[in-house]
Design an enzyme around this catalytic site. Structure first.
Site, short mmCIF file in Angstrom:
data_model
loop_
_atom_site.label_atom_id
_atom_site.label_comp_id
_atom_site.label_asym_id
_atom_site.label_seq_id
_atom_site.Cartn_x
_atom_site.Cartn_y
_atom_site.Cartn_z
N THR A 184 0.85 -1.18 0.00
CA THR A 184 0.00 0.00 0.00
C THR A 184 0.89 1.24 0.00
O THR A 184 2.12 1.13 -0.11
CB THR A 184 -1.02 -0.07 1.16
OG1 THR A 184 -1.93 1.03 1.03
CG2 THR A 184 -0.38 -0.05 2.54
N LYS A 229 3.38 0.84 -3.95
CA LYS A 229 2.87 0.14 -5.14
C LYS A 229 3.71 0.42 -6.39
O LYS A 229 3.97 -0.47 -7.18
CB LYS A 229 1.41 0.56 -5.42
CG LYS A 229 0.43 0.10 -4.36
CD LYS A 229 -0.99 0.48 -4.75
CE LYS A 229 -1.95 0.39 -3.59
NZ LYS A 229 -3.34 0.61 -3.97
N ASP A 238 -6.32 -3.87 -7.90
CA ASP A 238 -7.16 -2.69 -7.63
C ASP A 238 -8.25 -2.50 -8.69
O ASP A 238 -9.39 -2.17 -8.38
CB ASP A 238 -6.30 -1.42 -7.54
CG ASP A 238 -5.63 -1.28 -6.19
OD1 ASP A 238 -6.10 -1.88 -5.20
OD2 ASP A 238 -4.61 -0.55 -6.11
N ALA A 275 -5.73 11.82 -11.28
CA ALA A 275 -4.72 11.35 -12.22
C ALA A 275 -3.54 10.74 -11.48
O ALA A 275 -2.44 10.67 -12.03
CB ALA A 275 -4.27 12.51 -13.12
N GLY A 299 -2.13 7.39 -8.76
CA GLY A 299 -2.01 5.95 -8.91
C GLY A 299 -3.36 5.24 -8.99
O GLY A 299 -3.55 4.35 -9.83
N ALA A 300 -4.30 5.61 -8.14
CA ALA A 300 -5.61 4.94 -8.13
C ALA A 300 -6.36 5.25 -9.42
O ALA A 300 -7.04 4.38 -9.98
CB ALA A 300 -6.42 5.40 -6.91
N GLY A 335 -15.77 3.50 -1.24
CA GLY A 335 -14.71 2.60 -1.73
C GLY A 335 -14.49 1.34 -0.92
O GLY A 335 -13.55 0.60 -1.21
P1 NDP Z 1 -2.20 9.95 -5.42
O1 NDP Z 1 -1.49 10.78 -4.42
O2 NDP Z 1 -1.43 9.11 -6.37
O3 NDP Z 1 -3.17 10.90 -6.31
C1 NDP Z 1 -3.97 11.87 -5.68
C2 NDP Z 1 -4.94 12.47 -6.69
O4 NDP Z 1 -5.86 13.28 -5.95
C3 NDP Z 1 -4.31 13.36 -7.73
O5 NDP Z 1 -5.05 13.28 -8.91
C4 NDP Z 1 -4.46 14.75 -7.09
O6 NDP Z 1 -4.51 15.80 -8.04
C5 NDP Z 1 -5.81 14.62 -6.46
N1 NDP Z 1 -6.05 15.54 -5.34
C6 NDP Z 1 -5.44 15.51 -4.14
N2 NDP Z 1 -5.96 16.48 -3.34
C7 NDP Z 1 -6.91 17.12 -4.06
C8 NDP Z 1 -7.79 18.20 -3.80
N3 NDP Z 1 -7.81 18.82 -2.62
N4 NDP Z 1 -8.66 18.57 -4.77
C9 NDP Z 1 -8.67 17.94 -5.96
N5 NDP Z 1 -7.84 16.91 -6.29
C10 NDP Z 1 -6.98 16.51 -5.34
O7 NDP Z 1 -3.22 9.05 -4.57
P2 NDP Z 1 -3.87 7.65 -4.99
O8 NDP Z 1 -4.19 7.72 -6.42
O9 NDP Z 1 -3.04 6.55 -4.49
O10 NDP Z 1 -5.22 7.64 -4.10
C11 NDP Z 1 -6.31 8.49 -4.41
C12 NDP Z 1 -7.49 8.15 -3.52
O11 NDP Z 1 -7.98 6.85 -3.80
C13 NDP Z 1 -7.16 8.17 -2.04
O12 NDP Z 1 -8.21 8.82 -1.38
C14 NDP Z 1 -7.12 6.71 -1.65
O13 NDP Z 1 -7.51 6.54 -0.30
C15 NDP Z 1 -8.15 6.11 -2.59
N6 NDP Z 1 -7.92 4.69 -2.86
C16 NDP Z 1 -8.88 3.78 -2.50
C17 NDP Z 1 -8.70 2.44 -2.74
C18 NDP Z 1 -9.76 1.46 -2.33
O14 NDP Z 1 -9.48 0.26 -2.34
N7 NDP Z 1 -10.95 1.91 -1.97
C19 NDP Z 1 -7.48 1.93 -3.39
C20 NDP Z 1 -6.54 2.97 -3.75
C21 NDP Z 1 -6.77 4.29 -3.47
P3 NDP Z 1 -3.21 16.60 -8.53
O15 NDP Z 1 -2.64 15.82 -9.68
O16 NDP Z 1 -3.76 17.90 -8.91
O17 NDP Z 1 -2.27 16.67 -7.36
#
Ligand code: NDP
Length: 303
Positions: free
Chosen positions: A83, A87, A123, A149, A151-152, A265
Site C-alpha cells: 500500500t 505500489k 485494484d 490522475a 495511482g488509483a 470505496g
Molecule cells: P495519489 O497521491 O497518487 O493521487 C492523488 C490524486 O488526488 C491526484 O489526482 C491529485 O490531483 C488529487 N487531489 C489531491 N488532493 C486534491 C484536492 N484537494 N482537490 C482535488 N484533487 C486533489 O493518490 P492515490 O491515487 O493513491 O489515491 C487516491 C485516492 O484513492 C485516495 O483517497 C485513496 O484513499 C483512494 N484509494 C482507495 C482504494 C480502495 O481500495 N478503496 C485503493 C486505492 C486508493 P493533482 O494531480 O492535482 O495533485
C-alpha cells in the site's frame, strides 16, 4: 489487532506456518489484516490447509523496501500486499509482472515463486467488482467520468479501457499530471474515445448517464472540497467514491441529494483483497469477499 512489525522483527522471523504481509508507510490505519485474517479463519474451519496461515502488517519506510522484499522472499512469505507509497516502487523490484498490471505501472499483490516475486495489481478488479455489486454498473460499454490522475486513477483508467468502456473522460486539478496519465493510456483501447478536462470547467458535450468515479484524495478530510460539482455534469447514472473513510464524502452527499445511486470505496478494498487471497491460495475471490466485507465493516466501526 496484529502488532505493527518492522524490518528488525523480520530479520529474526522463524514462524513455521504460511505467512502473508502488508507493507506500508504508514501502515497502522490499514484494515487489510483484520479483513484477511477473518477470511483465513473462516477458510480454516472447513479446510485444514489454512490452519497455519496468518496475515501480518509491517511498517516499511520506502528506503527499506528493497531489503524487506528480499528478506520476505528468503523467509518464504507466500504473499505480500503493498500500500501507499510502495505500489509504484515495488514495480521495479519484482522478477515478473503480470501482463494486466504492466500498463498500471504499479503492483499491490506479490506471489512468492522460487525464482522471485510475481507482481499483480488487483485494484482495477476490485473497482469493477464493487461497481457491479454495489451499483449494478458494468464498465464494459459504459461512459466513465474519472476524477484524478494519481495511482488509483491510473489503475481505474486501465481497467476501464481493458474492459472496453464506451468513453473515458478524466478530470484533474493539475493539468501536467492529467496529460502524463493520458500519455501512458494512449496505447490502450486505441478506438475508445478519451479526453481530459479541468474539474472546474467541464466540457458541454460530456455524455449523460456516465459512471462518475472519484479517484482523488479530495474527501479524505471532512473540510475537503468535493472534487467536482455533480450539478455541472449531464445527469450521471451513478457515482462511486474510492474513499471509504469517511464513509460519506461531500461528493457522495451531493450524489444522494440528487437522487443518484452511489457507493463508497469499501467494496473496492474488499474485492481487491479477496482477489489477492485468490492469487495466494487458489480460493475464488467470490468465496472470501463476504467474510472480508463483514470484517472490514467491523474494523471501521471500531475506530
Ligand atoms: P495519489 O497521491 O497518487 O493521487 C492523488 C490524486 O488526488 C491526484 O489526482 C491529485 O490531483 C488529487 N487531489 C489531491 N488532493 C486534491 C484536492 N484537494 N482537490 C482535488 N484533487 C486533489 O493518490 P492515490 O491515487 O493513491 O489515491 C487516491 C485516492 O484513492 C485516495 O483517497 C485513496 O484513499 C483512494 N484509494 C482507495 C482504494 C480502495 O481500495 N478503496 C485503493 C486505492 C486508493 P493533482 O494531480 O492535482 O495533485
Amino acid at each position: 489487532m496484529a502488532p505493527v512489525l518492522t524490518l528488525r522483527e523480520l530479520e529474526h522471523w522463524s514462524r513455521p506456518g504460511t505467512s502473508l504481509a502488508v507493507l506500508g508507510h504508514p501502515i497502522r490505519h490499514s484494515i487489510s489484516p483484520p479483513m484477511h485474517n477473518a477470511a483465513l479463519a473462516d477458510l480454516a474451519r472447513s479446510d485444514v490447509r489454512f490452519k497455519d496461515w496468518e496475515y501480518f502488517r509491517f511498517e516499511v519506510p520506502p528506503a527499506d523496501l528493497p531489503a524487506t522484499l528480499r528478506l520476505l522472499h528468503a523467509k518464504r512469505f507466500r504473499g505480500v500486499n503493498l500500500t501507499v507509497p510502495h505500489k509504484v516502487l515495488a514495480f521495479d523490484l519484482v522478477a515478473v509482472i503480470a501482463p494486466a498490471a504492466r500498463p498500471v505501472g504499479a503492483v499491490n499483490t506479490l506471489l512468492w515463486t522460487e525464482s522471485g516475486w510475481h507482481g499483480h495489481n488487483t485494484d482495477g478488479y476490485g473497482l469493477a467488482e464493487a461497481l457491479q455489486g454495489a451499483l449494478g454498473a458494468s464498465l464494459a460499454g459504459a461512459h466513465v467520468i474519472l476524477l484524478g490522475a494519481g495511482g488509483a486513477a491510473r489503475s481505474a483508467a486501465v481497467e476501464c479501457l481493458q474492459r472496453g468502456c464506451a468513453s473515458l473522460s478524466i478530470a484533474n486539478r493539475t493539468r501536467g499530471n492529467l496529460d502524463a496519465l493520458l500519455e501512458v493510456l494512449a496505447p490502450l483501447g486505441p478506438d475508445i474515445r478519451r479526453r481530459g478536462f479541468a474539474p472546474d470547467a467541464p466540457p458541454d458535450d460530456l455524455p449523460a448517464g456516465a459512471i462518475v468515479i472519484n479517484a482523488t484524495s479530495a474527501g479524505l478530510h471532512d473540510s475537503d472540497p468535493a472534487p467536482i460539482d455533480l450539478q455541472r455534469l449531464p445527469r450521471p447514472a451513478s457515482v462511486c467514491d474510492m474513499i471509504y473513510n469517511p464513509p460519506r464524502t461531500r461528493l457522495l452527499r451531493q450524489a444522494e441529494a440528487l437522487g443518484l445511486p452511489c457507493a463508497n470505496g469499501l467494496a473496492m478494498l474488499v474485492h481487491q483483497g479477496a482477489k489477492a487471497l485468490e492469487i495466494w491460495s487458489g480460493i475464488p475471490a467470490a468465496r472470501t469477499a463476504p467474510v472480508m466485507q463483514e470484517a472490514a465493516t467491523r474494523a471501521l466501526a471500531g475506530r
